[in-house]
Design an enzyme around this catalytic site. Structure first.
Site, mmCIF file in Angstrom:
data_model
loop_
_atom_site.group_PDB
_atom_site.id
_atom_site.type_symbol
_atom_site.label_atom_id
_atom_site.label_comp_id
_atom_site.label_asym_id
_atom_site.label_seq_id
_atom_site.Cartn_x
_atom_site.Cartn_y
_atom_site.Cartn_z
ATOM 1 N N SER A 264 0.869 -1.185 0.000
ATOM 2 C CA SER A 264 0.000 0.000 0.000
ATOM 3 C C SER A 264 0.900 1.227 0.000
ATOM 4 O O SER A 264 1.528 1.531 1.015
ATOM 5 C CB SER A 264 -0.873 0.026 1.260
ATOM 6 O OG SER A 264 -1.609 -1.152 1.389
ATOM 7 N N LYS B 166 -7.205 1.850 -2.346
ATOM 8 C CA LYS B 166 -6.723 1.443 -1.017
ATOM 9 C C LYS B 166 -6.767 2.629 -0.034
ATOM 10 O O LYS B 166 -7.108 2.454 1.143
ATOM 11 C CB LYS B 166 -5.306 0.887 -1.142
ATOM 12 C CG LYS B 166 -4.633 0.529 0.161
ATOM 13 C CD LYS B 166 -5.251 -0.663 0.873
ATOM 14 C CE LYS B 166 -4.583 -0.876 2.227
ATOM 15 N NZ LYS B 166 -5.079 -2.035 2.943
ATOM 16 N N LYS C 123 1.107 5.782 7.988
ATOM 17 C CA LYS C 123 1.670 5.875 6.628
ATOM 18 C C LYS C 123 0.556 6.012 5.587
ATOM 19 O O LYS C 123 0.605 6.862 4.703
ATOM 20 C CB LYS C 123 2.526 4.625 6.397
ATOM 21 C CG LYS C 123 3.086 4.410 5.039
ATOM 22 C CD LYS C 123 2.286 3.484 4.166
ATOM 23 C CE LYS C 123 2.130 2.081 4.708
ATOM 24 N NZ LYS C 123 1.368 1.215 3.789
HETATM 25 P P1 NAD Z 1 5.890 -5.907 7.432
HETATM 26 O O1 NAD Z 1 6.672 -4.766 7.973
HETATM 27 O O2 NAD Z 1 5.457 -6.997 8.354
HETATM 28 O O3 NAD Z 1 6.696 -6.605 6.220
HETATM 29 C C1 NAD Z 1 7.476 -5.915 5.302
HETATM 30 C C2 NAD Z 1 8.653 -6.809 4.906
HETATM 31 O O4 NAD Z 1 9.416 -6.140 3.910
HETATM 32 C C3 NAD Z 1 9.604 -7.119 6.070
HETATM 33 O O5 NAD Z 1 9.806 -8.522 6.155
HETATM 34 C C4 NAD Z 1 10.883 -6.370 5.698
HETATM 35 O O6 NAD Z 1 12.058 -7.014 6.163
HETATM 36 C C5 NAD Z 1 10.796 -6.369 4.188
HETATM 37 N N1 NAD Z 1 11.567 -5.312 3.510
HETATM 38 C C6 NAD Z 1 11.638 -3.993 3.805
HETATM 39 N N2 NAD Z 1 12.405 -3.354 2.885
HETATM 40 C C7 NAD Z 1 12.834 -4.299 2.001
HETATM 41 C C8 NAD Z 1 13.625 -4.261 0.829
HETATM 42 N N3 NAD Z 1 14.146 -3.106 0.369
HETATM 43 N N4 NAD Z 1 13.837 -5.417 0.159
HETATM 44 C C9 NAD Z 1 13.311 -6.589 0.607
HETATM 45 N N5 NAD Z 1 12.546 -6.687 1.718
HETATM 46 C C10 NAD Z 1 12.311 -5.554 2.403
HETATM 47 O O7 NAD Z 1 4.612 -5.248 6.718
HETATM 48 P P2 NAD Z 1 3.224 -5.976 6.330
HETATM 49 O O8 NAD Z 1 2.272 -5.850 7.467
HETATM 50 O O9 NAD Z 1 3.513 -7.288 5.712
HETATM 51 O O10 NAD Z 1 2.702 -4.937 5.221
HETATM 52 C C11 NAD Z 1 3.202 -4.900 3.895
HETATM 53 C C12 NAD Z 1 2.325 -3.951 3.087
HETATM 54 O O11 NAD Z 1 0.978 -4.455 3.098
HETATM 55 C C13 NAD Z 1 2.271 -2.530 3.656
HETATM 56 O O12 NAD Z 1 2.230 -1.606 2.612
HETATM 57 C C14 NAD Z 1 0.977 -2.534 4.450
HETATM 58 O O13 NAD Z 1 0.412 -1.234 4.559
HETATM 59 C C15 NAD Z 1 0.114 -3.454 3.591
HETATM 60 N N6 NAD Z 1 -0.982 -4.113 4.302
HETATM 61 C C16 NAD Z 1 -0.786 -4.652 5.541
HETATM 62 C C17 NAD Z 1 -1.851 -5.254 6.194
HETATM 63 C C18 NAD Z 1 -1.691 -5.834 7.580
HETATM 64 O O14 NAD Z 1 -2.733 -6.127 8.226
HETATM 65 N N7 NAD Z 1 -0.489 -6.055 8.066
HETATM 66 C C19 NAD Z 1 -3.108 -5.325 5.574
HETATM 67 C C20 NAD Z 1 -3.269 -4.813 4.303
HETATM 68 C C21 NAD Z 1 -2.186 -4.212 3.662
#
Ligand code: NAD
Length: 298
Positions: free
Chosen positions: A95, A170, A238
């Site tokens: 997102s 979104k 964010k």
């Molecule tokens: P998270 O922080 O748990 O996971 C992100 C992952 O990306 C981590 O494992 C991190 O190590 C990795 N990362 C960061 N920079 C990187 C890079 N340059 N190269 C490779 N890996 C890298 O976040 P999440 O909760 O999984 O969310 C991911 C996305 O999904 C976000 O944009 C969030 O807004 C969206 N989202 C999350 C949810 C939720 O409930 N958690 C729901 C809908 C959407």
């Protein structure tokens, strides 16, 4: 089809596992070693960098926190752009700001790499179940090529418009969720302070007009005082920042969103940014001097 998956956090890890279960061969990458090892254990191959992943994949999926992380993985050193072959498709499921999606798509196009933005709603439980809602922006023909893969992680996959439209959708989703949580918080704190059990309030109203998916997901957690994420307050900050920026760039005042943003900022100052966004109720609890718990009021 060889699929690359970059970003194995709360969401990316179960999404990637569902693609493995569906029989796709997966090459994965994350900057953290632990989730990478877990996916290798589940049957994926570990990539060395986004470039390495992209060079071995026809479809590359990214699931990263925000615009700067996606830009680093896609356009940065050892990024997707350096490895991807012409004809491959990048689907960014993070997102992020719609403008960032458009900028990346424009940078990839001269290399013959198509991009879709495809953020999701549903959180970790639906990522595990494979029932996410996916909102997609981009060209029809690229969408047609990847729709079946996305459907393996989703209950619904909808093309909302051109590149960036997925993230605009979104942002709309995140405004509605944030304002619903704030409304639930105000209502439960009021009921508790006036002496009515908030669990009974929830049970009485959930089938009526005030009922919602947000209420059904968050009320049971809040009534237990459980703020384990789920969706972290810092990630919702964010999203609301991206919503406010996009709104103001386009001449759209969004006053209620800015109020909830300030509530989330106050919680961040209080050190609660890693908690679930249902923890927003703690702001109201502090103001009114009560704790909302089931069975607590008379
Ligand atoms: P998270 O922080 O748990 O996971 C992100 C992952 O990306 C981590 O494992 C991190 O190590 C990795 N990362 C960061 N920079 C990187 C890079 N340059 N190269 C490779 N890996 C890298 O976040 P999440 O909760 O999984 O969310 C991911 C996305 O999904 C976000 O944009 C969030 O807004 C969206 N989202 C999350 C949810 C939720 O409930 N958690 C729901 C809908 C959407």
């Amino acid at each position: 089809m060889n699929i690359g998956f970059i970003g194995l956090g709360i969401m990316g890890k179960p999404m990637a596992k569902n693609l493995l279960k569906a029989g796709y061969s997966l090459i994965v990458y994350d900057v953290m070693p632990a989730p990478l090892a877990e996916l290798v254990q589940a049957g994926a191959t570990a990539g060395k960098s986004p470039k390495d992943v992209a060079s071995k994949s026809e479809l590359i999926i990214t699931m990263l926190p925000n615009s700067p992380h996606v830009k680093a993985a896609v356009l940065g050193a050892d990024g997707v752009i350096e490895g991807a072959t012409p004809g491959s498709i990048l689907v960014d499921m993070s997102s992020i700001a719609p403008l960032a999606s458009r900028e990346m798509a424009a940078a990839l196009a001269p290399k013959g790499i198509e991009m879709l933005d495809a953020p999701v709603s549903g959180g970790e439980p639906k990522a595990i179940d494979g029932t996410l809602s996916v909102m997609v922006g981009g060209k029809e023909d690229a969408f047609a090529k990847v729709k079946d893969v996305l459907a393996k992680m989703a209950g619904s996959v909808v093309l909302c418009g051109d590149i960036g439209a997925g993230n605009v959708t979104k942002l709309a989703n995140q405004i509605i969720v944030a304002l619903n949580i704030a409304a639930m918080s105000e209502a439960f704190v009021l009921a508790t302070k006036v002496g009515v059990d908030p669990e009974r309030v929830f049970n009485a109203i959930k089938g009526g007009l005030a009922g919602s998916t947000v209420l059904n997901a968050k009320a049971p957690m809040v009534l237990e005082g459980n703020y384990k994420p789920g969706f972290r307050i810092e990630l919702h900050i964010k999203d609301l920042q991206n919503a406010l920026d996009t709104a103001h760039e386009n001449g759209v005042p969004i006053p209620l969103t800015s109020q909830v943003m300030e509530i989330m900022q106050a919680l961040k100052v209080d050190g609660k940014q890693k908690e679930d966004h249902g923890g927003l109720i703690q702001f109201y609890e502090k103001l009114a001097g009560v704790k909302v718990r089931k069975g607590q009021a008379s």
